[in-house]
Design a protein around this motif. Structure first.
Motif, mmCIF file in Angstrom:
data_model
loop_
_atom_site.group_PDB
_atom_site.id
_atom_site.type_symbol
_atom_site.label_atom_id
_atom_site.label_comp_id
_atom_site.label_asym_id
_atom_site.label_seq_id
_atom_site.Cartn_x
_atom_site.Cartn_y
_atom_site.Cartn_z
ATOM 1 N N GLY A 192 23.793 36.484 42.280
ATOM 2 C CA GLY A 192 23.920 36.221 43.707
ATOM 3 C C GLY A 192 25.342 36.288 44.215
ATOM 4 O O GLY A 192 25.583 36.240 45.435
ATOM 5 N N VAL A 193 26.311 36.386 43.314
ATOM 6 C CA VAL A 193 27.718 36.506 43.716
ATOM 7 C C VAL A 193 27.993 37.957 44.082
ATOM 8 O O VAL A 193 27.848 38.858 43.258
ATOM 9 C CB VAL A 193 28.653 36.052 42.582
ATOM 10 N N LYS A 194 28.379 38.184 45.316
ATOM 11 C CA LYS A 194 28.557 39.539 45.825
ATOM 12 C C LYS A 194 30.037 39.923 45.960
ATOM 13 O O LYS A 194 30.908 39.070 45.955
ATOM 14 C CB LYS A 194 27.869 39.682 47.187
ATOM 15 N N LYS A 195 30.257 41.204 46.099
ATOM 16 C CA LYS A 195 31.616 41.726 46.231
ATOM 17 C C LYS A 195 32.274 41.205 47.504
ATOM 18 O O LYS A 195 31.656 41.141 48.562
ATOM 19 C CB LYS A 195 31.583 43.256 46.263
ATOM 20 N N ASP A 196 33.536 40.824 47.373
ATOM 21 C CA ASP A 196 34.364 40.452 48.514
ATOM 22 C C ASP A 196 35.411 41.553 48.650
ATOM 23 O O ASP A 196 36.363 41.624 47.856
ATOM 24 C CB ASP A 196 35.027 39.095 48.278
ATOM 25 N N ALA A 197 35.230 42.420 49.627
ATOM 26 C CA ALA A 197 36.072 43.609 49.750
ATOM 27 C C ALA A 197 37.544 43.267 49.912
ATOM 28 O O ALA A 197 38.425 43.970 49.391
ATOM 29 C CB ALA A 197 35.594 44.459 50.923
ATOM 30 N N SER A 198 37.837 42.194 50.633
ATOM 31 C CA SER A 198 39.240 41.841 50.863
ATOM 32 C C SER A 198 39.923 41.396 49.568
ATOM 33 O O SER A 198 41.106 41.701 49.345
ATOM 34 C CB SER A 198 39.344 40.740 51.922
ATOM 35 N N ILE A 199 39.197 40.692 48.709
ATOM 36 C CA ILE A 199 39.764 40.276 47.426
ATOM 37 C C ILE A 199 39.826 41.459 46.473
ATOM 38 O O ILE A 199 40.829 41.672 45.780
ATOM 39 C CB ILE A 199 38.938 39.126 46.815
ATOM 40 N N ALA A 200 38.770 42.254 46.439
ATOM 41 C CA ALA A 200 38.726 43.421 45.554
ATOM 42 C C ALA A 200 39.868 44.387 45.844
ATOM 43 O O ALA A 200 40.421 45.011 44.920
ATOM 44 C CB ALA A 200 37.387 44.131 45.697
ATOM 45 N N ALA A 247 31.121 36.384 37.216
ATOM 46 C CA ALA A 247 31.134 36.087 38.653
ATOM 47 C C ALA A 247 32.368 36.690 39.309
ATOM 48 O O ALA A 247 32.286 37.250 40.413
ATOM 49 C CB ALA A 247 31.087 34.580 38.875
ATOM 50 N N MET A 248 33.519 36.599 38.650
ATOM 51 C CA MET A 248 34.738 37.220 39.175
ATOM 52 C C MET A 248 34.574 38.729 39.294
ATOM 53 O O MET A 248 34.969 39.338 40.294
ATOM 54 C CB MET A 248 35.925 36.919 38.264
ATOM 55 N N ALA A 249 34.014 39.330 38.263
ATOM 56 C CA ALA A 249 33.813 40.777 38.280
ATOM 57 C C ALA A 249 32.935 41.189 39.459
ATOM 58 O O ALA A 249 33.179 42.214 40.110
ATOM 59 C CB ALA A 249 33.202 41.242 36.965
ATOM 60 N N ASN A 250 31.907 40.383 39.750
ATOM 61 C CA ASN A 250 31.056 40.672 40.908
ATOM 62 C C ASN A 250 31.858 40.643 42.199
ATOM 63 O O ASN A 250 31.658 41.490 43.083
ATOM 64 C CB ASN A 250 29.911 39.660 40.986
ATOM 65 N N ILE A 251 32.743 39.680 42.340
ATOM 66 C CA ILE A 251 33.588 39.606 43.540
ATOM 67 C C ILE A 251 34.462 40.849 43.646
ATOM 68 O O ILE A 251 34.705 41.367 44.744
ATOM 69 C CB ILE A 251 34.454 38.327 43.502
ATOM 70 N N PHE A 252 34.919 41.350 42.511
ATOM 71 C CA PHE A 252 35.763 42.550 42.499
ATOM 72 C C PHE A 252 34.967 43.844 42.645
ATOM 73 O O PHE A 252 35.547 44.921 42.814
ATOM 74 C CB PHE A 252 36.557 42.627 41.190
ATOM 75 N N ALA A 289 44.617 38.453 43.074
ATOM 76 C CA ALA A 289 43.191 38.765 43.131
ATOM 77 C C ALA A 289 42.379 37.772 42.299
ATOM 78 O O ALA A 289 41.341 37.265 42.745
ATOM 79 C CB ALA A 289 42.946 40.188 42.636
ATOM 80 N N VAL A 290 42.845 37.467 41.094
ATOM 81 C CA VAL A 290 42.138 36.525 40.227
ATOM 82 C C VAL A 290 42.170 35.123 40.833
ATOM 83 O O VAL A 290 41.156 34.414 40.826
ATOM 84 C CB VAL A 290 42.761 36.531 38.812
ATOM 85 N N GLN A 291 43.319 34.732 41.376
ATOM 86 C CA GLN A 291 43.417 33.403 41.996
ATOM 87 C C GLN A 291 42.446 33.265 43.159
ATOM 88 O O GLN A 291 41.742 32.256 43.284
ATOM 89 C CB GLN A 291 44.858 33.164 42.456
ATOM 90 N N LYS A 292 42.403 34.267 44.004
ATOM 91 C CA LYS A 292 41.512 34.190 45.177
ATOM 92 C C LYS A 292 40.039 34.248 44.769
ATOM 93 O O LYS A 292 39.190 33.570 45.368
ATOM 94 C CB LYS A 292 41.850 35.315 46.162
ATOM 95 N N ALA A 293 39.725 35.032 43.749
ATOM 96 C CA ALA A 293 38.335 35.105 43.274
ATOM 97 C C ALA A 293 37.895 33.765 42.686
ATOM 98 O O ALA A 293 36.798 33.269 42.978
ATOM 99 C CB ALA A 293 38.200 36.214 42.236
ATOM 100 N N LEU A 294 38.745 33.173 41.862
ATOM 101 C CA LEU A 294 38.410 31.878 41.277
ATOM 102 C C LEU A 294 38.293 30.796 42.340
ATOM 103 O O LEU A 294 37.389 29.957 42.295
ATOM 104 C CB LEU A 294 39.465 31.485 40.238
ATOM 105 N N GLN A 295 39.199 30.822 43.309
ATOM 106 C CA GLN A 295 39.143 29.818 44.360
ATOM 107 C C GLN A 295 37.872 29.959 45.196
ATOM 108 O O GLN A 295 37.258 28.967 45.597
ATOM 109 C CB GLN A 295 40.376 29.914 45.268
#
Length: 314
Positions: free
Chosen positions: A53-61, A105-110, A275-281
Motif C-alpha cells: 500500500g506504500v506508493k511512490k512519492d514523486a517529489s522524494i523519488a 517500503a522506502m523502495a516503494n516511495i522511490f 531522499a532516504v531521510q524524507k522517505a523514512l520520515q
C-alpha cells in the motif's frame, strides 16, 4: 549493532533453531561475501508486513541521483543473520525482518524494486556506494563509522547479555576476565570485548577469550552449545534469540546503553541522504513504520524523527 560503555551488537536468526536441530543452515547469496530501544520480540513469524500500500512519492523519488535509480532497483547490503531485524526465511534465501520491510517500503516511495543482498557484516560499509546503494544492517551510528559513510537514523537499540538459562557458568558482566565471549567479526562488540580483554591483561588477569564468528547465528549457537559462556546483543535480538532456541538461553542483568541505528550511505552523497531521510520520515509520519515494528515485536526501539549524521558520543 551498537556499543555502550562496555559492549554491543550480537544476534540470532530464526533459522538458528533449525540449525541447532541439524536442519538447514543460514547461508549467504552474495558471491563475493560469505548478518533498539528496548522491548524484546516474541514473534516467530517469517512473513513480512505487507507494504504494497506504500506508493511512490514523486517529489522524494526525484531527489535520488541517477547512480541509484538507473537500474530500477534499490540495492541494499544486509547481514541476514540478525533476527528480527534482518534474517533469512525458512527457505534459507529470502531476506525478512523489520529492516527488510522498511527497506521495501522506502523502495516503494522511490518507485524502485527493493533488492536486499546478503553479505558479511564487516564487508557492507566499505561497499556502500559501489556494490550497494545503501547498507541497512542494524548499524549503530558511531563516530568511527561516520568517518566512512553518512547515516540516516531510524531506530534505537539497547544491549542485553545472554547466557544459558540459569547462568550455569556464573558469568559476572563486571568481571569477564578469563571468560569465553562470543561476538561477530568486524562489529563494535568485537572491538569492545577486545578492549575489555586488554584491560584484563593490564590488570594482571587472564584476558577475555574472544570467540569471533562471521555470522550472528553462529554467535548464538556457540552459547547454546557451550562453546562460549555469553553473548551480547541488541535487546530485541536477544529476546528473539531466546524465543527461537526453546528457552535454552536467558538474559543476564539489565539492558544497557541505547544508541541510534541507521542506514549507511556513501560519504558526501547528500542527495541520497536527503531522499532516504524524507522517505523514512514519511513512513514514520503516516504510521507505516510503527506498524512494521509492531509486526515484528520491535516497537520498543521506535523513534519519531529520521536524522542525517546526528552527533553521537561513541
Amino acid at each position: 549493532m551498537s556499543i555502550s560503555a562496555s559492549l554491543k551488537r550480537c544476534g540470532a536468526a530464526a533459522c538458528c533453531a533449525a540449525l541447532l536441530a541439524g536442519a538447514a543452515a543460514c547461508g549467504t547469496s552474495d558471491a563475493t561475501d560469505a548478518k533498539s530501544g528496548s522491548g524484546s520480540s516474541s514473534s516467530s513469524s517469517t512473513s513480512g508486513y505487507d507494504v504494497s500500500g506504500v506508493k511512490k512519492d514523486a517529489s522524494i523519488a526525484a531527489l535520488l541521483p541517477d547512480s541509484v535509480t538507473k537500474d530500477g532497483k534499490l540495492t541494499v547490503g544486509m547481514d541476514t543473520s540478525y533476527a528480527p531485524a534482518e534474517f533469512l526465511a525458512e527457505d534459507g534465501k529470502t531476506p525478512v525482518g523489520f529492516d527488510v520491510d522498511i527497506v521495501k517500503a522506502m523502495a516503494n516511495i522511490f518507485g524502485l524494486k527493493a533488492d536486499p543482498v546478503t553479505a558479511n557484516f564487516d564487508s557492507i560499509i566499505p561497499s556502500v556506494g559501489s556494490k550497494y546503494d545503501i547498507g541497512v544492517s542494524s548499524f549503530t551510528v558511531t563516530n568511527e563509522r561516520l568517518d566512512s559513510v553518512d547515516f540516516v537514523t531510524f531506530y534505537k537499540a539497547g544491549s542485553t547479555w545472554v547466557t544459558k538459562k540459569g547462568n550455569p557458568e556464573k558469568v559476572d558482566t563486571s568481571d569477564l576476565c578469563g571468560k569465553k565471549i562470543a561476538v561477530q567479526t568486524g562489529t563494535t562488540q568485537e572491538e569492545a570485548v577486545t578492549e575489555i580483554s586488554k584491560q584484563c591483561k593490564a590488570n594482571g588477569k587472564q584476558p577475555v577469550d574472544v570467540l569471533s564468528s562471521k555470522l550472528q547465528t553462529d554467535v548464538t549457537t556457540n552459547v547454546v552449545t557451550g562453546k562460549a559462556v555469553a553473548f551480547y546483543a541488541d535487546t530485541p535480538v536477544a529476546g528473539y534469540a531466546i524465543s527461537q532456541t526453546g528457552d535454552q538461553l536467558a538474559t543476564l542483568g539489565d539492558d544497557e546503553g541505547v544508541a541510534p541505528e541507521g542506514a549507511a550511505i556513501k560519504k558526501g552523497d547528500s542527495a541520497t541522504d536527503e531522499a532516504v531521510q524524507k522517505a523514512l520520515q514519511k513512513l514514520m509520519d503516516d504510521g507505516t513504520y510503527e506498524k512494521i515494528l509492531k509486526h515484528w515485536g520491535a516497537e520498543g526501539g521506535a523513534v519519531t524523527k529520521a536524522e542525517i549524521n546526528p552527533k553521537v558520543e561513541n
